[in-house]
Design a protein around this motif. Structure first.
Motif, PDB file in Angstrom:
ATOM      1  N   LEU A   6       0.876  -1.171   0.000  1.00  0.00           N
ATOM      2  CA  LEU A   6       0.000   0.000   0.000  1.00  0.00           C
ATOM      3  C   LEU A   6       0.911   1.219   0.000  1.00  0.00           C
ATOM      4  N   LEU A   7       0.808   2.039  -1.036  1.00  0.00           N
ATOM      5  CA  LEU A   7       1.674   3.200  -1.154  1.00  0.00           C
ATOM      6  C   LEU A   7       0.851   4.457  -0.884  1.00  0.00           C
ATOM      7  N   VAL A   8       1.256   5.187   0.161  1.00  0.00           N
ATOM      8  CA  VAL A   8       0.534   6.395   0.558  1.00  0.00           C
ATOM      9  C   VAL A   8       1.338   7.601   0.112  1.00  0.00           C
ATOM     10  N   THR A   9       0.740   8.509  -0.665  1.00  0.00           N
ATOM     11  CA  THR A   9       1.474   9.696  -1.096  1.00  0.00           C
ATOM     12  C   THR A   9       0.617  10.948  -0.944  1.00  0.00           C
ATOM     13  N   ALA A  10       1.300  12.067  -0.658  1.00  0.00           N
ATOM     14  CA  ALA A  10       0.639  13.376  -0.569  1.00  0.00           C
ATOM     15  C   ALA A  10       1.719  14.451  -0.619  1.00  0.00           C
ATOM     16  N   PRO A  11       1.350  15.690  -0.964  1.00  0.00           N
ATOM     17  CA  PRO A  11       2.356  16.758  -1.047  1.00  0.00           C
ATOM     18  C   PRO A  11       2.903  17.182   0.313  1.00  0.00           C
ATOM     19  N   ASN A  12       2.202  16.827   1.386  1.00  0.00           N
ATOM     20  CA  ASN A  12       2.634  17.260   2.707  1.00  0.00           C
ATOM     21  C   ASN A  12       3.216  16.094   3.495  1.00  0.00           C
ATOM     22  N   GLU A  13       4.384  16.331   4.101  1.00  0.00           N
ATOM     23  CA  GLU A  13       5.093  15.242   4.770  1.00  0.00           C
ATOM     24  C   GLU A  13       4.310  14.692   5.969  1.00  0.00           C
ATOM     25  N   GLY A  14       3.843  15.605   6.837  1.00  0.00           N
ATOM     26  CA  GLY A  14       3.130  15.184   8.044  1.00  0.00           C
ATOM     27  C   GLY A  14       1.848  14.443   7.720  1.00  0.00           C
ATOM     28  N   VAL A  15       1.110  14.976   6.753  1.00  0.00           N
ATOM     29  CA  VAL A  15      -0.156  14.356   6.356  1.00  0.00           C
ATOM     30  C   VAL A  15       0.087  12.931   5.866  1.00  0.00           C
ATOM     31  N   THR A  16       1.159  12.776   5.064  1.00  0.00           N
ATOM     32  CA  THR A  16       1.477  11.450   4.521  1.00  0.00           C
ATOM     33  C   THR A  16       1.806  10.472   5.637  1.00  0.00           C
ATOM     34  N   ARG A  17       2.679  10.926   6.548  1.00  0.00           N
ATOM     35  CA  ARG A  17       3.117  10.046   7.648  1.00  0.00           C
ATOM     36  C   ARG A  17       1.920   9.642   8.510  1.00  0.00           C
ATOM     37  N   ASP A  18       1.096  10.622   8.890  1.00  0.00           N
ATOM     38  CA  ASP A  18      -0.048  10.324   9.753  1.00  0.00           C
ATOM     39  C   ASP A  18      -1.024   9.367   9.074  1.00  0.00           C
ATOM     40  N   ALA A  19      -1.265   9.605   7.780  1.00  0.00           N
ATOM     41  CA  ALA A  19      -2.194   8.740   7.046  1.00  0.00           C
ATOM     42  C   ALA A  19      -1.639   7.320   6.975  1.00  0.00           C
ATOM     43  N   ALA A  20      -0.323   7.210   6.784  1.00  0.00           N
ATOM     44  CA  ALA A  20       0.292   5.880   6.702  1.00  0.00           C
ATOM     45  C   ALA A  20       0.125   5.134   8.020  1.00  0.00           C
ATOM     46  N   HIS A  21       0.317   5.854   9.119  1.00  0.00           N
ATOM     47  CA  HIS A  21       0.137   5.206  10.432  1.00  0.00           C
ATOM     48  C   HIS A  21      -1.304   4.773  10.644  1.00  0.00           C
ATOM     49  N   LEU A  22      -2.215   5.645  10.223  1.00  0.00           N
ATOM     50  CA  LEU A  22      -3.636   5.345  10.352  1.00  0.00           C
ATOM     51  C   LEU A  22      -4.011   4.118   9.517  1.00  0.00           C
ATOM     52  N   LEU A  23      -3.513   4.100   8.300  1.00  0.00           N
ATOM     53  CA  LEU A  23      -3.812   2.988   7.395  1.00  0.00           C
ATOM     54  C   LEU A  23      -3.233   1.684   7.941  1.00  0.00           C
ATOM     55  N   ALA A  24      -2.040   1.788   8.553  1.00  0.00           N
ATOM     56  CA  ALA A  24      -1.422   0.591   9.126  1.00  0.00           C
ATOM     57  C   ALA A  24      -2.269   0.051  10.273  1.00  0.00           C
ATOM     58  N   SER A  25      -2.808   0.948  11.099  1.00  0.00           N
ATOM     59  CA  SER A  25      -3.605   0.420  12.213  1.00  0.00           C
ATOM     60  C   SER A  25      -4.937  -0.143  11.707  1.00  0.00           C
ATOM     61  N   TRP A  65       5.079   6.976   1.711  1.00  0.00           N
ATOM     62  CA  TRP A  65       5.219   5.967   2.759  1.00  0.00           C
ATOM     63  C   TRP A  65       4.583   4.679   2.252  1.00  0.00           C
ATOM     64  N   HIS A  66       5.101   3.558   2.751  1.00  0.00           N
ATOM     65  CA  HIS A  66       4.453   2.320   2.323  1.00  0.00           C
ATOM     66  C   HIS A  66       4.223   1.340   3.473  1.00  0.00           C
ATOM     67  N   ILE A  67       3.304   0.445   3.222  1.00  0.00           N
ATOM     68  CA  ILE A  67       2.998  -0.643   4.149  1.00  0.00           C
ATOM     69  C   ILE A  67       3.030  -1.916   3.311  1.00  0.00           C
ATOM     70  N   TYR A  68       3.728  -2.934   3.788  1.00  0.00           N
ATOM     71  CA  TYR A  68       3.741  -4.215   3.069  1.00  0.00           C
ATOM     72  C   TYR A  68       2.824  -5.200   3.779  1.00  0.00           C
ATOM     73  N   ILE A  69       2.078  -5.946   3.015  1.00  0.00           N
ATOM     74  CA  ILE A  69       1.225  -6.987   3.565  1.00  0.00           C
ATOM     75  C   ILE A  69       1.693  -8.301   2.966  1.00  0.00           C
ATOM     76  N   LYS A  70       1.931  -9.257   3.854  1.00  0.00           N
ATOM     77  CA  LYS A  70       2.375 -10.563   3.386  1.00  0.00           C
ATOM     78  C   LYS A  70       1.239 -11.540   3.621  1.00  0.00           C
ATOM     79  N   GLY A  71       0.910 -12.315   2.611  1.00  0.00           N
ATOM     80  CA  GLY A  71      -0.150 -13.305   2.762  1.00  0.00           C
ATOM     81  C   GLY A  71       0.352 -14.661   2.336  1.00  0.00           C
ATOM     82  N   TRP A  72      -0.246 -15.723   2.871  1.00  0.00           N
ATOM     83  CA  TRP A  72       0.234 -17.053   2.497  1.00  0.00           C
ATOM     84  C   TRP A  72      -0.577 -17.650   1.349  1.00  0.00           C
ATOM     85  N   THR A  73      -1.766 -17.103   1.137  1.00  0.00           N
ATOM     86  CA  THR A  73      -2.509 -17.491  -0.068  1.00  0.00           C
ATOM     87  C   THR A  73      -3.055 -16.221  -0.714  1.00  0.00           C
TER      88      THR A  73
END
Ligand code: ZN
Ligand code: ZN
Length: 814
Positions: free
Chosen positions: A716-735, A770-778
């Motif tokens: 999951l690749l999160v991008t935005a023009p603002n650094e803080g917004v991107t980081r916060d969104a990535a953390h939110l998406l991860a949770s 920012w990115h989040i990796y998801i690993k799945g077995w199937t």
């Protein structure tokens, strides 16, 4: 009578299908794959019929089914088979169906719906009795007006909506829909043919007239006037005269545009097959004759004659009256192959790559859609070609990363090809000298059938290797070792050719401040800039922006900056010093971004006007240079420095491919590898030319670490023009992702959420990443996971401020 409901997708980011009733007068015209005009809110929009349903469909309560406005295409622009494939792509890669279909169609055929206003007959009468306004005056004067234009005019804008609503309600004004024709159209040329036998007496007087009539008599059907002009004096005059006399008929006749890229090669007699090649044919042929799905992996070293196998398989498929799709990784590869394919398949062949003009693409696509071309040779996006009665798919160099699209619709053409073949029940052949670990693993689990071709054609020996340990290199430059210099000189003196490979273009890799250690970076991306000597500038290889070399360090304002590292441009300069007067050709994205330039450079090598060829991975693949006897890998370590679990795999694949360029003619080849890591297992595998040994080791380590092919990945690749917004969104998406994962594990479905973390390139084109990796077995577990996360995402307003891209089976890690 059951109602016919049209399921429609629109060409936008809308994820869901829309449902429309089909008015009786359109029922004969609606077909799956045809474009339609639909009411969407208060506007008209273009859509495509995704499916047709007899009788009621379950639509959400409160949704009012409206009728289709019009059917735009007289016949579908995309086949039902491809619509079904697009449906799968849309759900697997999480991409809106309308945009998937758009990607499957050639550019430039988009149609813009236009809305015209005009007075009804009732309106006309009423207007006479006194009602007047600017709008009505205009409609009386001009019959009709384009709504989109009216909205732009200041006199109308304010009142327009209110008045329109009123007059439409009264039935005075109606809307008429039309479509603006697409940007790309067919091309016609003025052509002529005989309309009646000419009077022999009349033509006797003039030589030009006689030859014109002779040409018309011999030509039979339509002849372009342009062609006649070449041999006939005053051609236009005589054509006009004969047309006036009624002797000839003139018309605009469509002319097909063809790819101009093919190299001309002398006719080749197809070689007879070796026993190994025959074994491959015998394994695949039964699946063509009695169509059934089977994936084959043809593993053959470079020079083992895979191309001839492809040609024969396509020939057999064509003989059965079926079509064939041959995918190749890059444009350079396709231009050389094109000539070979054209020789065998002539007018049946269509080629497809980014170097073709939109007009050529449009013509080829229409010919394929009409079933007139049955053999398609093309790059990644040709997997979407509407080949009728497809009988086989071939994917050459199946391990190549260029099959993966890295933006927008992030599909992998090889994987889509496998799905297409399996849906159609036809064979698919994947070929490579260095197969992907994924495909090899499928062979181990018997999902694919492995076919090996161990030897080279004519038993040409594999090249010999010499590893140069650059840590021990003394004297001279640290770019070209003494050993490589000596070999270079010898090769060129013997009248042979050498190839120097470095997977990095430019002159210097970056500019460094010796005072503070600052590296000059791109203003828009978090990457260092590369120095290009020819243009004397620093260039970003990610976004393409340039800036001059600063005099002083932009950070500390102390001393002059130093150039560090080197690229192909620098190699060229070094070779000029070693071999003054030698012919040097450099092929990289700076010199050969256009296919035409590439061809010119390749021709120089083939015709031996060049002694030394320098290049990046653009020259590593496919090309057959019979006079190259020396290959020098200037820095075998470049690809290893990437922090990606695939770095080893891609390095070995690339180096083996480069090494395979040596000794393809009669003389044996030599390869010199310059490295700072001579003991590294990838370097050892290359030197032993033992790809399978490398794979065994690599697969074992992947299994231990549970990396693909033992697991499936999703990014999951999160991008935005603002650094803080991107980081916060990535953390939110991860949770959110972890919640979804917890929920799934209650149902015994397991995925692992890794991250969030800043992407290796933290900023690209002014967007933070920012990115989040998801690993799945199937694959199913990942599918359920992403569906759950996507549903949750929609309920979180903060995530609307960022872009979230889903990258299924990611290839690159930047
Ligand atoms: Zn500094
Ligand atoms: Zn940049």
């Amino acid at each position: 009578v059951a109602e016919l409901i049209s399921e429609v997708i629109v060409f936008s980011a809308l994820e869901k299908s829309l449902y429309y009733s089909t008015p009786p007068e359109l029922q004969d015209k609606v077909r799956v794959g045809s474009r339609v005009l639909i009411p969407l809110g208060r506007k008209e929009a273009m859509g495509l019929i995704y499916a047709l349903h007899d009788g009621p469909v379950a639509v959400p309560a409160g949704v009012n089914i409206r009728p289709l406005t019009a059917v735009v295409d007289s016949s579908p622009v995309i086949t039902e088979e491809l619509v079904a494939l697009c449906r799968w792509i849309s759900s697997y890669y999480f991409y809106p169906p309308g945009e998937v279909v758009q990607a499957a169609l050639p550019a430039g055929i988009e149609i813009t719906p236009l809305t015209f206003l005009r007075l009804t007959s009732v309106g006309r009468e009423e207007v006479k009795s006194g009602y007047s306004s600017e709008l009505v005056k205009l409609l009386v004067r001009e019959e009709r007006a384009l709504l989109q234009e009216l909205k732009g005019k200041p006199d109308f804008r304010k009142q327009l909506r209110k008045e329109l609503e009123l007059l439409e309600k009264k039935g005075w004004i109606e809307r008429v829909f039309e479509c603006r024709p697409p940007a790309v159209r067919s091309r016609t040329v003025k052509s002529v043919r005989l309309a009646m036998p000419p009077d022999p007496a009349a033509s006797a007087k003039n030589e030009s007239l006689r030859s014109l009539i002779r040409a018309l008599e011999q030509g039979g059907e339509w002849i372009p006037v342009r062609e006649l002009r070449r041999s006939i004096k005053n051609c236009d005059y005589w054509v006009r005269k004969l047309e006036a006399d009624g002797v000839l008929q003139a018309a605009e006749i469509e002319e097909l545009r063809e790819s101009q890229c093919a190299q001309s090669i002398p006719p080749v007699v197809p070689p007879s097959l070796t026993a190994d090649q025959n074994a491959v044919m015998e394994a695949v042929l039964p699946h063509i004759e009695r169509p059934s799905f089977q994936a084959f992996l043809v593993y053959g070293v470079t020079g083992s004659g895979k191309t001839e196998i492809y040609l024969r398989l396509v020939e057999e498929t064509v003989k059965q009256g079926k079509g064939a799709l041959v995918l190749v990784p890059e444009i350079a590869l396709s231009t050389q192959l094109e000539a070979l394919f054209r020789q065998r398949f002539g007018a049946r062949l269509a080629v497809w790559h980014s170097g073709l003009s939109p007009g050529v693409r449009y013509d080829q696509w229409r010919e394929i859609l009409a079933g007139k071309r049955s053999v398609i040779l093309g790059v990644r996006s040709s997997i979407f070609m509407p080949v009728s009665n497809l009988g086989i798919i071939i994917v050459d160099e199946e391990h190549d990363a260029s099959y993966k699209q890295e933006d927008r619709l992030r599909y992998h053409a090889r994987d889509v090809a496998l799905m297409r073949a399996s849906k159609l029940g036809i064979p698919i052949v994947l070929g490579s000298a260095t197969p992907s670990l994924q495909s090899l693993n499928h062979c181990r689990t018997k999902r694919y059938h492995l076919l090996s071709i161990p030897g080279r054609v004519l038993d040409r020996p594999l090249p010999t290797f010499q590893v140069v340990d650059m840590r021990r290199e003394r004297g001279g430059s640290r770019i070209i070792s003494n050993a490589l210099r000596k070999e270079l000189l010898e090769t060129v003196q013997n009248g042979e050719q050498a190839l120097l490979f470095l997977n990095r273009r430019g002159f210097a890799t970056f500019y460094l401040c010796p005072e503070c250690g600052n590296v000059v970076q791109c203003l828009h991306c978090s990457v260092s800039l590369t120095y290009h000597q020819k243009d004397d500038c620093l260039r970003c290889h990610y976004c393409g922006s340039e800036r001059p070399v600063p005099d002083r360090c932009p950070d500390c304002d102390h001393g002059a900056l130093t150039a560090v590292g080197f690229g192909t441009e620098r190699i060229e300069e070094e070779v000029k010093k070693i071999l003054p007067g030698a012919g040097i050709v450099r092929i990289d994205r700076d010199t050969a971004s256009q296919p035409r330039n590439m061809l010119k450079l390749l021709d120089a090598v083939r015709c031996r006007r060049a002694d030394v060829l320098i290049g990046t991975q653009m020259i590593a693949k496919g090309h057959d240079f019979p006079h190259i006897t020396l290959v020098g890998v200037v820095n075998a370590d470049t690809a290893l420095q990437i922090s990606d679990f695939r770095a080893g795999e891609s390095t070995v694949q690339l180096l083996m491919q480069v090494a395979g360029r040596a000794g393809r003619g009669e003389k044996p080849g030599r390869v010199i590898l310059q490295t700072y890591n001579p003991q590294h297992y990838t370097i050892r595998s290359v030197v032993n030319m033992d790809y399978m040994e490398f794979c065994k080791e690599e697969l074992a380590s992947r299994e231990k670490l549970q990396y693909p092919p033992y697991t499936r990945m999703l990014k999951l690749l999160v991008t935005a023009p603002n650094e803080g917004v991107t980081r916060d969104a990535a953390h939110l998406l991860a949770s959110l992702s972890r919640e979804a994962s917890d929920l799934l594990s209650e149902h015994n479905r397991h995925v692992a959420v890794l991250g969030p973390a800043p992407a290796p390139v933290q900023k690209l084109n002014n967007r933070f990443r920012w990115h989040i990796y998801i690993k799945g077995w199937t694959s199913q577990d990942l599918q359920l996971f992403i569906e759950a996360v996507m549903d949750r995402m929609k309920t979180v307003p903060q995530l609307r401020r960022v872009q979230i891209a889903v990258d299924r089976d990611p290839v690159s890690s930047f």
